[in-house]
Design an enzyme around this catalytic site. Structure first.
Site, PDB file in Angstrom:
ATOM      1  N   ASP A  55       0.897  -1.155   0.000  1.00 31.31           N
ATOM      2  CA  ASP A  55       0.000   0.000   0.000  1.00 31.31           C
ATOM      3  C   ASP A  55       0.933   1.202   0.000  1.00 31.31           C
ATOM      4  OD1 ASP A  55      -1.512   2.228   0.731  1.00 31.31           O
ATOM      5  OD2 ASP A  55      -2.924   1.010   1.887  1.00 31.31           O
ATOM      6  N   ASN A  82       2.956   3.964 -10.422  1.00 23.18           N
ATOM      7  CA  ASN A  82       1.703   3.969 -11.181  1.00 23.18           C
ATOM      8  C   ASN A  82       0.454   4.026 -10.306  1.00 23.18           C
ATOM      9  OD1 ASN A  82      -0.222   2.940 -13.501  1.00 23.18           O
ATOM     10  ND2 ASN A  82      -0.387   1.415 -11.861  1.00 23.18           N
ATOM     11  N   SER A 133       1.535  10.139 -14.295  1.00 19.86           N
ATOM     12  CA  SER A 133       0.756  11.316 -13.931  1.00 19.86           C
ATOM     13  C   SER A 133      -0.540  11.251 -14.717  1.00 19.86           C
ATOM     14  CB  SER A 133       1.585  12.573 -14.235  1.00 19.86           C
ATOM     15  OG  SER A 133       0.833  13.724 -14.051  1.00 19.86           O
ATOM     16  N   TYR A 147      -8.842  15.656  -8.143  1.00 17.52           N
ATOM     17  CA  TYR A 147      -7.903  14.729  -8.801  1.00 17.52           C
ATOM     18  C   TYR A 147      -6.780  15.522  -9.475  1.00 17.52           C
ATOM     19  CZ  TYR A 147      -6.171  11.248 -12.145  1.00 17.52           C
ATOM     20  OH  TYR A 147      -5.375  10.410 -12.890  1.00 17.52           O
ATOM     21  N   LYS A 151      -2.593  15.548  -9.141  1.00 17.06           N
ATOM     22  CA  LYS A 151      -1.690  15.253 -10.267  1.00 17.06           C
ATOM     23  C   LYS A 151      -0.857  16.472 -10.657  1.00 17.06           C
ATOM     24  CE  LYS A 151      -2.602  10.822 -11.122  1.00 17.06           C
ATOM     25  NZ  LYS A 151      -1.591   9.760 -11.089  1.00 17.06           N
ATOM     26  N   THR A 182      -9.619   1.346 -18.199  1.00 13.31           N
ATOM     27  CA  THR A 182      -9.244   0.588 -16.994  1.00 13.31           C
ATOM     28  C   THR A 182     -10.405   0.724 -16.011  1.00 13.31           C
ATOM     29  OG1 THR A 182      -8.288   2.483 -15.871  1.00 13.31           O
ATOM     30  CG2 THR A 182      -6.813   1.273 -17.338  1.00 13.31           C
TER      31      THR A 182
HETATM   32  O1  NJP Z   1      -6.650   2.538 -12.633  1.00 11.81           O
HETATM   33  P1  NJP Z   1      -7.197   1.157 -11.990  1.00 11.81           P
HETATM   34  P2  NJP Z   1      -5.556   2.822 -13.766  1.00 11.81           P
HETATM   35  N1  NJP Z   1      -1.594   1.455  -2.749  1.00 11.81           N
HETATM   36  O2  NJP Z   1      -8.244   1.611 -11.046  1.00 11.81           O
HETATM   37  C1  NJP Z   1      -3.778   0.432  -7.228  1.00 11.81           C
HETATM   38  C2  NJP Z   1      -3.468   7.123 -13.907  1.00 11.81           C
HETATM   39  N2  NJP Z   1      -4.332   7.558 -15.004  1.00 11.81           N
HETATM   40  O3  NJP Z   1      -4.803   1.629 -14.133  1.00 11.81           O
HETATM   41  O4  NJP Z   1      -4.604  -2.391  -4.345  1.00 11.81           O
HETATM   42  C3  NJP Z   1      -1.211   0.637  -3.738  1.00 11.81           C
HETATM   43  O5  NJP Z   1      -7.564   0.192 -13.074  1.00 11.81           O
HETATM   44  C4  NJP Z   1      -4.859  -0.600  -7.421  1.00 11.81           C
HETATM   45  O6  NJP Z   1      -4.504  -1.756  -6.687  1.00 11.81           O
HETATM   46  P3  NJP Z   1      -5.445  -2.472  -5.564  1.00 11.81           P
HETATM   47  C5  NJP Z   1      -4.135   6.994 -12.559  1.00 11.81           C
HETATM   48  O7  NJP Z   1      -4.260   8.239 -11.898  1.00 11.81           O
HETATM   49  C6  NJP Z   1      -5.382   6.821 -15.390  1.00 11.81           C
HETATM   50  O8  NJP Z   1      -6.207   3.591 -14.831  1.00 11.81           O
HETATM   51  O9  NJP Z   1      -5.604  -3.865  -6.051  1.00 11.81           O
HETATM   52  N3  NJP Z   1      -1.915   0.446  -4.857  1.00 11.81           N
HETATM   53  C7  NJP Z   1      -4.761  -0.868  -8.912  1.00 11.81           C
HETATM   54  O10 NJP Z   1      -3.762  -1.825  -9.176  1.00 11.81           O
HETATM   55  C8  NJP Z   1      -3.156   6.067 -11.853  1.00 11.81           C
HETATM   56  O11 NJP Z   1      -2.093   6.788 -11.306  1.00 11.81           O
HETATM   57  C9  NJP Z   1      -6.185   7.273 -16.443  1.00 11.81           C
HETATM   58  O12 NJP Z   1      -6.729  -1.700  -5.507  1.00 11.81           O
HETATM   59  C10 NJP Z   1      -3.047   1.154  -5.002  1.00 11.81           C
HETATM   60  C11 NJP Z   1      -4.322   0.464  -9.479  1.00 11.81           C
HETATM   61  O13 NJP Z   1      -3.792   1.244  -8.398  1.00 11.81           O
HETATM   62  C12 NJP Z   1      -2.650   5.182 -13.000  1.00 11.81           C
HETATM   63  O14 NJP Z   1      -3.007   5.828 -14.199  1.00 11.81           O
HETATM   64  C13 NJP Z   1      -5.891   8.443 -17.074  1.00 11.81           C
HETATM   65  C14 NJP Z   1      -3.503   2.057  -4.028  1.00 11.81           C
HETATM   66  C15 NJP Z   1      -5.461   1.232 -10.104  1.00 11.81           C
HETATM   67  O15 NJP Z   1      -5.940   0.556 -11.209  1.00 11.81           O
HETATM   68  C16 NJP Z   1      -3.222   3.781 -13.002  1.00 11.81           C
HETATM   69  O16 NJP Z   1      -4.633   3.840 -12.946  1.00 11.81           O
HETATM   70  C17 NJP Z   1      -4.814   9.174 -16.655  1.00 11.81           C
HETATM   71  C18 NJP Z   1      -2.730   2.186  -2.856  1.00 11.81           C
HETATM   72  N4  NJP Z   1      -3.087   2.992  -1.832  1.00 11.81           N
HETATM   73  C19 NJP Z   1      -4.039   8.730 -15.621  1.00 11.81           C
HETATM   74  N5  NJP Z   1      -4.660   2.617  -4.472  1.00 11.81           N
HETATM   75  C20 NJP Z   1      -7.362   6.505 -16.932  1.00 11.81           C
HETATM   76  N6  NJP Z   1      -7.486   5.225 -16.611  1.00 11.81           N
HETATM   77  O17 NJP Z   1      -8.185   7.081 -17.664  1.00 11.81           O
HETATM   78  C21 NJP Z   1      -4.898   2.093  -5.675  1.00 11.81           C
HETATM   79  O18 NJP Z   1      -4.543  10.317 -17.299  1.00 11.81           O
HETATM   80  N7  NJP Z   1      -3.938   1.216  -6.010  1.00 11.81           N
END
Ligand code: NJP
Length: 270
Positions: A55, A82, A133, A147, A151, A182
């Protein structure tokens, strides 16, 4: 030679795709999320995949994971910072707690992991810090204030930190994607403002309808972005920024034009 990657938020979404693409490129990957089991389930058995619970809001856990990787493999070549999520909605509909939670994960959590990994990279005068980001780190809109604030903070921090690391041989790449398919906009990840404010009711209803319509239909392919990131990581002269997707380039370009215009107008009032 095979490189060692540490990827946060690798259970789902973009982080999962980046870890997968790095494995496919022959790299060793330490893939993390809040639950190691969730990571294992997402990847199945793979001899170069090491699942760990992390985490990112837990600084001690970040230090422990970084120390374990350095000891076991002798190196951390690539960090992909990420993990993140979005508090979506109008600013005044969020409690102070929700706003702080957003920063706790997206900014302070991301800093925790960088702080844990950077000493290992500095010691070897080598490494690459990839920070996911967002175009929302460059542009903000109604409904994205909280948000975007987190960022924008990531951008300001990494823009400076990258310059501190560069003379010590550690490279950085800031990635600014547009909308990716996602869980990001889904209730599994996103949270919404909880305070009811009638003045915003109509605008918020329109915003929620936009989010519901966009969820699952985002133009950006996370697999494609993951492949691009792995390719960029292999280049010695990779750019400092990577703006991914037509939507992101359009918004970022419009912001640059607007800034130029406002800077020029400011000169009229000197
Ligand atoms: O989101 P999602 P994305 N500690 O919800 C983890 C940026 N972004 O892949 O622990 C550790 O499918 C969570 O893990 P879990 C966005 O801001 C996105 O799209 O199992 N891990 C999961 O693996 C972010 O920085 C878009 O819940 C934590 C993952 O994060 C990055 O892309 C557009 C956590 C989230 O998977 C990946 O997001 C953009 C914690 N405290 C930027 N909290 C877009 N998708 O449109 C969450 O410009 N996670």
């Amino acid at each position: 030679m095979t490189k060692v990657w540490l990827v946060t938020g690798a259970s789902r979404g973009l982080g999962h795709e980046i870890a997968r693409a790095a494995l496919d490129a022959g790299e060793t990957v330490v893939a993390t999320a809040r639950s190691a089991d969730a990571v294992r389930e997402a990847f199945g058995d793979h001899d170069r995949l090491h699942a760990r619970a992390l985490d990112i809001t837990d600084a001690e856990a970040a230090n422990a994971v970084a120390a374990e990787i350095a000891q076991r493999f002798g190196t951390i070549d690539v960090l992909v910072n990420n993990a993140g999520y979005a508090e979506l909605g109008f600013f005044e509909t969020f409690t102070d707690e929700a706003v702080r939670r957003q920063f706790e994960v997206n900014l302070f959590g991301t800093m925790n992991v960088a702080r844990a990994v950077a000493p290992h990279m500095r010691a070897r005068r080598a490494g690459l810090v990839v920070t996911i980001s967002s175009v929302s780190g460059l542009v903000s809109n109604a409904g994205g204030a909280v948000y975007s604030a987190s960022k924008f903070a990531v951008e300001g921090w990494m823009e400076g930190f990258a310059q501190e690391l560069a003379p010590l041989g550690v490279r950085s790449l800031l990635v600014e994607p547009g909308m990716l398919r996602t869980d990001f906009m889904d209730g599994k990840s996103a949270r919404f403002g909880s305070i009811d404010i009638p003045d915003y009711a109509e605008a918020i209803a329109q915003y929620r309808a936009f989010i519901e319509g966009a969820n699952g239909n985002q133009p950006g392919d996370p697999k494609l972005l993951a492949a691009r990131i792995v390719a960029l990581a292999a280049q010695d002269d990779a750019p400092a920024r990577f703006v991914f997707g037509d939507d992101a380039r359009q918004w970022a370009g419009a912001k640059v034009d607007q800034l130029r215009h406002e800077i020029a107008r400011s000169a009229d009032h000197d």
